[in-house]
Design an enzyme around this catalytic site. Sequence first.
Site, short mmCIF file in Angstrom:
data_model
loop_
_atom_site.label_atom_id
_atom_site.label_comp_id
_atom_site.label_asym_id
_atom_site.label_seq_id
_atom_site.Cartn_x
_atom_site.Cartn_y
_atom_site.Cartn_z
N CYS A 1 0.82 -1.21 0.00
CA CYS A 1 0.00 0.00 0.00
C CYS A 1 0.86 1.27 0.00
CB CYS A 1 -0.90 0.05 1.24
SG CYS A 1 -1.91 -1.42 1.50
N HIS B 1 -5.59 1.08 5.94
CA HIS B 1 -6.17 0.29 4.84
C HIS B 1 -6.76 -0.97 5.42
CE1 HIS B 1 -7.07 -1.68 1.20
NE2 HIS B 1 -6.03 -2.50 1.20
N HIS C 1 -9.29 -4.46 5.10
CA HIS C 1 -9.94 -5.47 4.26
C HIS C 1 -11.21 -5.98 4.93
CE1 HIS C 1 -6.30 -6.82 1.58
NE2 HIS C 1 -6.53 -5.52 1.53
N GLU D 1 -26.58 7.98 13.15
CA GLU D 1 -25.84 8.66 14.22
C GLU D 1 -24.33 8.64 13.99
OE1 GLU D 1 -25.19 10.69 17.87
OE2 GLU D 1 -26.94 10.48 16.55
N HIS E 1 -12.68 -5.18 -2.51
CA HIS E 1 -11.35 -5.15 -1.91
C HIS E 1 -11.39 -4.62 -0.47
CE1 HIS E 1 -6.83 -4.01 -2.55
NE2 HIS E 1 -7.10 -4.12 -1.26
N ASP F 1 -33.56 25.49 -4.62
CA ASP F 1 -33.06 26.78 -4.15
C ASP F 1 -33.93 27.15 -2.93
OD1 ASP F 1 -31.92 29.44 -4.16
OD2 ASP F 1 -33.79 30.09 -5.08
N LYS G 1 -23.55 29.86 -7.86
CA LYS G 1 -24.82 29.33 -8.34
C LYS G 1 -25.15 29.71 -9.78
CE LYS G 1 -28.32 28.74 -5.78
NZ LYS G 1 -29.58 29.10 -5.09
#
EC number: 4.2.1.109
Length: 523
Positions: A113, A131, A133, A156, A206, A288, A456
């Site tokens: 990794c 990492h 698994h 929560e 993975h 909006d 926007k």
Amino acid sequence: MDAINGAAKTATTTTSHAYLEGSKVKETKALIAELCRHFYHLGWVSGTGGSITIKVHDDAVPKPQQLIVMSPSGVQKERMMEEDMYVLSTDGTVLSEPLSKPWPNKPPKCSDCGPLFLKTYEMRNAGSVIHSHGMESCLVTMLNPSAKEFHITHMEMIKGIQGHGYYDELVIPIIENTAHERELTESLAIAIKAYPKTTAVLVRNHGIYVWGDSWISAKTQAECYHYLFDAAIKLHQLGLDWSTPSHGPIHHPGGGQSSLRNAELSANRGTLSSNGGSGQLRKCIVLDIEGTTTPISFVADVLFPYARENIEKHLVLTYDTAETQDDIKLLCAQVDEDLKNGVAGAVPIRVGGGKEEITGAVVANVRAMITADRKITALKQLQGHIWRTGFLNHELEGVVFEDVPEALEKWHSLGIKVYIYSSGSRLAQKLLFGNTKYGDLRKYLCGFFDTTIGNKKETSSYVHITETLGVDNPSEILFLTDVYAEATAAKAAGMEVIISIRDGNGPLPESHGFRTVESFSEV
């Protein structure tokens, strides 16, 4: 010259033999071994899979220059010891490696990794990366094999993820697995860049990469992520939708609903269908606020005056808090830009000035910005904090049009996800919808967007929203607004657009070409 010498001295110190054998590095190595044993019993690093890396914390060394301790590859994680760890420099150079052990142990090898860890440190200035698994992190990517994101809301444990609250929609990017771990580096980097707020990336079939400012932050978030994944899997098994606020029965737009709402959904097919008559179902509605869900007069005549009148009081009472100092820092940066561009009303803020001087300049700038109705993050963030006090003290109450609560409930019951996109801060949006005379309407909302995602009136903002919502086609999103320029920008991004006509809204250009409604009951 002194700064250069200081940096060189720091680099020499942190790579010296004495430092590598010192207590801080040893403590970090021992901590990783302890965490690996803990994660092994959680099922996260079984079969030698998974890995952990932590930066050696030292107040005298800036985080980008701190040494990196990393667990090895191909080693039984629950049996690892302090001496099994690798120590690397920030550029990935191995500074210290473990000695070989007799058969049947494999020769030592730094974690596969490694390249991904280094990329995360580089792009996010993290203090630790985990990492895992864990089975939950694997299965959750398989619930929808074509999904590029995992979504969950109203749980929560979302509060344990950096920058998120209970009402927020947590979005985690999913990248495709490869035969070799290092080949994931580019995909991971792309995901990190595309999702600036995420602290994790899922790898399909993975596992997951999780990072935080420290090992405590990374561990806490990893535990919360795995809890949420487990909850999603269990809800899926029950036929319930973890990605909607009510976690009601899963709705499959193409038919075959896993609920008893088939008849209702069929009856409402016209409501769900896009305006173009193609029969394609709307998956999301983005609303909006001002002039769409809420009268312009409430914003102009209630919220803005409250912020203007209470800005000085708010700054005096909260001046020394980290939140207000962050607000002031953001405003200073905005004022500097305004002065550079010759914006009228901009008053210089002397950073080294006293409390009264800085407060006075901030008050003057904020009042000028409010008068000019500036749609900028610096102003909206501070306004949200001022309004929060008003709502908490029951001096303010959120106002929405009478047709809004019923429409929100209806769309929610039909499985349509509803979001807010406003120039007001996300905090201000949550306060408004969470404190109305109709009760807390946030239970019908899946997420909130503000100007941190973009202006926007710019098409790129709506493209970013489309990518965040994870729809297959932008036309599956309906955007409701009262502003023609916003409607045009959203349409250019491929969204369906309807313009809201409400009392007090500004005029529209002739032959604007958009469908209009006077009530959400018409949508």
